[in-house]
Every structure is written in C-alpha cells, then in structure tokens.
Design an enzyme around this catalytic site. Structure first.
Site, PDB file in Angstrom:
ATOM      1  N   HIS A 468      52.286  69.840  50.024  1.00 10.55           N
ATOM      2  CA  HIS A 468      51.359  69.260  48.846  1.00 10.55           C
ATOM      3  C   HIS A 468      51.572  67.510  49.103  1.00 10.55           C
ATOM      4  CE1 HIS A 468      47.987  67.814  46.405  1.00 10.55           C
ATOM      5  NE2 HIS A 468      48.718  66.966  46.056  1.00 10.55           N
ATOM      6  N   GLU A 469      53.061  66.794  48.488  1.00  9.56           N
ATOM      7  CA  GLU A 469      53.326  65.482  49.267  1.00  9.56           C
ATOM      8  C   GLU A 469      53.015  64.961  50.970  1.00  9.56           C
ATOM      9  OE1 GLU A 469      51.954  63.831  46.433  1.00  9.56           O
ATOM     10  OE2 GLU A 469      52.808  65.255  45.165  1.00  9.56           O
ATOM     11  N   HIS A 472      49.946  63.754  52.128  1.00 10.11           N
ATOM     12  CA  HIS A 472      49.490  62.597  51.996  1.00 10.11           C
ATOM     13  C   HIS A 472      50.974  61.962  52.394  1.00 10.11           C
ATOM     14  CE1 HIS A 472      47.488  63.349  48.417  1.00 10.11           C
ATOM     15  NE2 HIS A 472      48.276  63.463  47.336  1.00 10.11           N
ATOM     16  N   HIS A 475      48.805  61.874  56.360  1.00  8.69           N
ATOM     17  CA  HIS A 475      48.083  60.757  56.270  1.00  8.69           C
ATOM     18  C   HIS A 475      48.081  59.170  56.391  1.00  8.69           C
ATOM     19  CE1 HIS A 475      43.522  60.445  53.918  1.00  8.69           C
ATOM     20  NE2 HIS A 475      43.480  60.509  55.351  1.00  8.69           N
TER      21      HIS A 475
END
Length: 677
Positions: A468-469, A472, A475
């Site tokens: 998940h991290e 980010h 991105h």
C-alpha cells in the site's frame, strides 16, 4: 557555525541536523520567500518565467529544509527536537496565510491566467495556475482585513492543536508498558511475539517480557493471549490512550483539543462562506457534495451490514459451541475471531509469517513493479539517514534512467509515530536552470524488527501494508510532470490519492505474484499451494465486519464536520453512528476518537471517506488486469502513463476514464470484498 539546513542541495544531511539549527533556518528561509514574493509582484507583465519559477525555487528551499525536520520529529522524536519543531509551526502557518492572502500575488496569478501566453502553457502549467487561484479563494483572499486576520489566527491555532494531538497520542503510547515475569501469563502468544516482548525487555534492561502499546505488541496480545484479564488490561490501555479514561489522563487527554479543533474548523468554513467544514473540504476533492459522500457511504453500509451481522452471529455461535463462552466482550473479538479463522480455514498469520521474511517480500515487491511498469529498484549503500535501520533505494526505468528514490524505515521503535505512511522528501520539478529535480520519498512502517538470528518476518497483513505505502511511493516517484504544484501526489484530489496505494495491494493475493513475494526464511520454499488456497479462502473472512467498521469511522468523521454547529458531544455523535452502522458496539469507556490521528492530526478531516471512495477506483482499475492478465505489460503501461505519470496535472476522473475507458463502478469493490449484495 554553518547551518546544514540552509545549504541542502541533494539529499538531507540527517546526521548533521541538530535541534538548534531548526528555528534559525526556517526564519531565514521564510525571509527569503517573502523577499522573492515582493520582487515577482513588481513585474509589470507576469509570466511563467518571472512569476512561477522564482516562487517555485524559493519555496522549494523552504520545503527541502522543513521536510527532514518534520520527518525526524515523527520517527526519532525527542524533547529538544519537538520543541524546535513546534517553535516553527506558528511562523510557517503565518507565512502560509501571508501568501494565501497576498493581494498583489493573487492579482499577478489572475493576470497570468488571463494572458495570451496562458493558452500556450501545458495542461500541467494551466492546472497549477487554476489550482493556485482556487487556493487563494480558500485562503480568504476576498475577506475584509479583520476577517483575514481571524483566518490567520485560526489556521495557526489549528496547526498547534494538530501537533499537540499527535504528541499526546505518541506520549500516551510510550507511557504505558507492562512487565511480565512469568511466561505462563503470556500463554497463547506465538513464538515471534514472545521473542519481540523479550527483546523489548532486554533493551530496557528489564527481566522477563515487556508488553507495550506499539501496534505489533498490542495486536499480538489481542489476537493470541489466552488470559482474558491480560487482553482486557491491554485493550483498556490502548483504546483509552490520550483520553480522560486513560492511565495518564491528566497529562495526555485530547478531549478538549478535539472540541477546539472542530469549533475552529467550523468557524473557518463559515468565514469562507461555506455551510460547514465538510463543504469546504470537498472544494478540493473529487466528490461533489456532502449528500453524495454520505449517500455513497450509507449505500455501502446497507449492502454490507446484513452480511456483517451474519458474520458476527457465526462468531458468537462458534465461541459458545466450541469454547463455552456465552458473551463476547470487545477484548474477545479478535481472539475468538482468530480461533474461528483457524477452525474454518486451518490458517493463521503465524503459520504464514515464516514465508514472508523481509528480504523476500521486498525483492518480490520490486519484481511486481518491474513486471508491471518496467521499473528496476536497486539499493544504494552509504546514504546518510536518521537511524541505523533505514535503507535507501533508487528506481530506474527500462532505459536505465533514474526516476526517483526512497528511504525505507520498516520497524517499530520507541519515539516513532505509529502507523504506516509515505511522505515527500523532494518533489519532482524543473528548476530555473532547466534541470530536472528527481523525486525522493520516505516510506515508513511499524513492523517487528529481526529478533536474534532470524530476519524480520512479516504477517500477510503487513505485506499488504508495505505494498500500500509503496503504491503511494510510485505515484510520487514515477511522475513525469515537471511542475512542482501538480507533480507526483501534489495537486491530486485527496479522495483519489489512495488509488495507486490500494491498487498495488491486489498483487499480495495473486498466486503468480506470491510465488516470488513469499519464500520460507530457512528453506526458501515459496508458499505451499495448500497454504495459498487456505489464505485465499480466508481472504474475505469477516470482510463485511471490517467494511462496516471502516464505514463507521468515515461516517463519524464526515457527519462531525458536516454540521454548522455540534449538537451534543463528540462521543454522542460516534454513538449514534455506531447504532446505525456498527455490528459491534465498544464499551462505554472506549475513546477511539482521542487517538484518531487521521482526522485530528493527519489531514483526513472530512476526508476519511477517501479510503472507500478510492477503493472503488482501485478495485475497478484492477478488474481490467483480471480481464487482461495481472502482468499484462500493455495494461501496466497504460496505468503508469494515465495515472502514475500524470500526478495531479489533470482531474482524477479524466485520468481514470483514460485508463478504464469509462467511469468507475462499485461492483468490483463488493466482489473483491466478498460481499454479496
């Protein structure tokens, strides 16, 4: 004595940064910023070159020195550093308000937006100017001077309150610990948790075992400790942190802070002409109205609650039938939930943990990204950092060009904020000399560190958190936008910013990917097919119960901020939401809200719904990979080009439609969650 914060050109010199450097550096940087603003507004004909670039340049210097200070305050907190950090919050808030209410600067932006040159600017340049004009209005540019002053006072005070809230949660977490001499008291705890508790005691030169409220320790007790009284004691300490019911209530109580924050947010919204703070929050988001957000959340609740009730009934029946327990208290739910999961699927986190050693998980994560986006991740040694545990990595594209880099700080420790997050160290932009400045990220988690001669072994949940991290992170790091204000995660609507992070989680559940994400720490064998089948079967275990719990948080947050004035106490709001949405009502002493840092210290106020909103986007985006192959290079390239590389340079709905060919649909989320509605 030279100040290392004032001469940062590349990566921050973490080992040289001392608390006494912080305030003088911030004062100097703000003075430089103010000087440049006065220079650029004196230009007769504003242009990108004489308005935006000089501002980007000087603001970048301020950002580059504040980023490591703010980060260190979160991950190696100390009394001296905290004081230095807090001494600057007022100045930074005042500067931000000064910029947002500078009429000369606003007029220069307006003039630039109305100029002939504007039409020739790139979409990213145009959006950054449009966003800036919107933000001027949200900073009170149109207010009379006395109201502008009040706006500034509110923003400064909110900044202080947010920091105090965070400090209270951290301090209340650190302040509680329980030394256990007799191992029999810890019956049921798996070997990994016992070893971590023993190591925690040794680090404090204590005998026996040490339990703390750091999340790995708390979760192990709640899930596995056979002794019910121990579970209750740890549960009470955890869920009353920073409240009047907590063990250190006088020192760390966040109740008054919450009430003051809510009142000030509402006052701020009213000053700017909004009906409520929720209305103000949506001015920068994808969602169009509070009614739309609440309708979305309530609809998910209606679809999920019947199944959540069935899941709870199944748990209660199991506890009664197999363990003779008539009623379940809050501190029993995770414990008997784990027993039911093992009973039904013969699977547990501890059974899976040996298959997820740190290095195998990391190399597997990097392999997923390589197959999807043709990006190679390589570790770089010898990079200065804030702690010995920290590692540094670089991302290279298929042509061997460096695209970005990141610091990785994986383990829980004292004086480190709980949770997991990605933050910006350096943002991508083109500087005044035409040089591309490449992005750098911080990736932070709170997992158990290696114990003895064993590597760090992760639960599958922790693997999902790491993915998940990293979503980010890519991105931020893979952006190809050169305009600072809209590159990477900058300028992305808050309710779309979770799309890449939740999207990347999907590969943690795919057999093809698990073949190289997992490997037994001793034998190297990948996760056996039989265990994989059980893990996948158990994937949506109690997923509707988890769904309604997240909806409880999201609706509580949004309704709290959607009022023009609070009707009753914060606790009453939470209780009413629980009556409608929740299937498990916590005990009256529970003060979850007093440590709900997302909305009272972390930027998610009137925005916690974003997790579910973006989950619809991510589930629907992943469904295209399900149709075309989970490592289909063309689909991967399309996601990279339309979502990751574009950052905040276009509206998220336009980017999603460019990738998916249509607007998002909620069905994929319910299907992935195993909710048959």
């Amino acid at each position: 004595m030279s100040n290392p914060l004032l001469c940062i050109t590349g990566l921050p010199p973490f080992s040289e940064i001392k608390p006494e450097h912080v305030k003088p550096a911030v004062e100097q940087a703000i003075a430089d910023c103010r000087e440049v603003i006065e220079q650029v507004v004196a230009e007769a004909e504003p242009s990108w070159e004489n308005l935006i670039l000089p501002l980007d340049e000087v603001n970048d210097k301020l950002s580059r020195l504040w980023s490591p200070v703010s980060h260190m305050n979160a991950v190696v907190n100390s009394k001296e550093l905290r004081e230095a950090y807090e001494s600057c919050l007022g100045m930074l808030s005042e500067y931000s308000t000064f910029v947002g209410q500078h009429s000369g600067l606003y007029q220069a932006y307006e003039k630039l937006a109305a100029s002939e040159a504007f039409a020739a600017y790139s979409p990213a340049q145009q959006k950054s100017i449009d966003d800036a004009l919107r933000d001027f209005k949200l900073s009170g540019i149109a207010l009379e001077s006395d109201k502008q002053q009040r706006y500034g006072e509110i923003v400064a005070r909110l900044s202080e309150l947010s920091s105090s809230f965070s400090n209270n949660v951290l301090d209340a977490t650190v302040a509680w610990q329980k030394q256990v001499a007799d191992e029999a008291e810890l019956a049921g705890l798996p070997e990994s948790a016992l070893a971590a508790a023993k190591q925690a005691a040794e680090l404090k030169e204590l005998d026996g075992y040490l339990l703390t409220l750091e999340f790995p320790s708390y979760l192990a007790v709640m899930t596995y400790a056979d002794k019910r009284e121990l579970r209750e004691e740890v549960y009470r300490a955890f869920c009353t942190r920073a409240s009047e019911n907590g063990p250190h209530q006088d020192q760390y109580d966040n109740t008054a802070i919450i009430e003051e924050e809510l009142a000030l947010r509402q006052e701020l919204a009213a000053l700017l002409g909004f009906e409520s703070y929720a209305h103000k929050s949506l001015a920068t988001k994808m969602a169009e109205s509070p009614e739309q957000v609440l309708g979305f959340l309530e609809d998910l609740g209606k679809r999920s609650k019947p199944q959540a009730e069935r899941e709870l009934a199944e748990l209660l029946a199991f506890a009664k039938q197999e363990h003779g327990v008539e009623e379940l208290a809050a501190w029993d739910i995770a414990y008997y939930g784990e027993k039911l999961k093992q009973h039904t699927y013969s699977i547990s986190d501890e059974l899976l943990r040996p298959y997820f050693p740190e290095d195998r998980v990391l190399s597997g994560l990097f392999e997923v990204v390589k197959r999807l986006f043709k990006v190679e991740v390589k570790e770089r040694q010898g990079v200065d950092s804030w702690h010995d545990d920290v590692r540094f990595f670089e991302l290279f594209d298929e042509n061997g060009a460096l695209r970005g880099s990141f610091y990785l700080d994986l383990y829980a420790r004292e004086h480190k904020r709980g949770g997991a997050w990605m933050d910006e160290c350096i943002g991508r932009r083109v500087d005044a000399q035409g040089q591309v400045i490449l992005p750098v990220a911080y990736l932070t988690c709170n997992f158990n560190k290696p114990v003895g001669d064993k590597p760090a072994l992760f639960t599958h949940d922790e693997v999902v958190t790491l993915f998940h991290e990293f979503g980010h992170g890519i991105h931020h790091m893979l952006t190809q936008v050169d305009v600072a204000a809209v590159s990477g995660i900058n300028g992305v609507a808050w309710d779309a910013v979770e799309l890449p992070s939740q999207f990347l989680e999907n590969w943690c559940w795919e057999e093809q990917a698990l073949a190289f994400i997992s490997g037994h720490y001793q034998s190297g064998e990948p996760l056996p097919h039989e265990l994989l089948e059980k893990m996948l079967a158990a994937k949506n275990f109690q997923s509707a119960m988890m769904m309604v719990r997240q909806l409880e948080f999201a609706i509580f947050d949004f309704e709290l901020h959607a009022q023009s004035a609070l009707q009753g106490s914060v606790q009453e709001y939470l209780d009413k939401v629980r009556e409608r949405v929740a299937v498990i009502i916590p005990p009256a002493f529970n003060r979850f809200q007093n440590s709900f840092s997302h909305i009272f210290a972390g930027g998610y106020s009137a925005g916690y719904y974003s997790y579910k909103w973006a989950e619809v986007l991510s589930a629907d985006a992943f469904s295209l990979f399900e149709e075309e192959g989970i490592f289909n290079p063309d689909t991967g390239r399309s996601f990279m080009q339309n979502i990751l590389e574009k950052g905040g340079s276009e509206k998220p709905m336009a980017l999603f439609k460019a990738f998916r060919g249509r607007e998002p649909e909620v069905d994929a989320l319910l299907r992935h969650s195993g909710i048959s509605a």
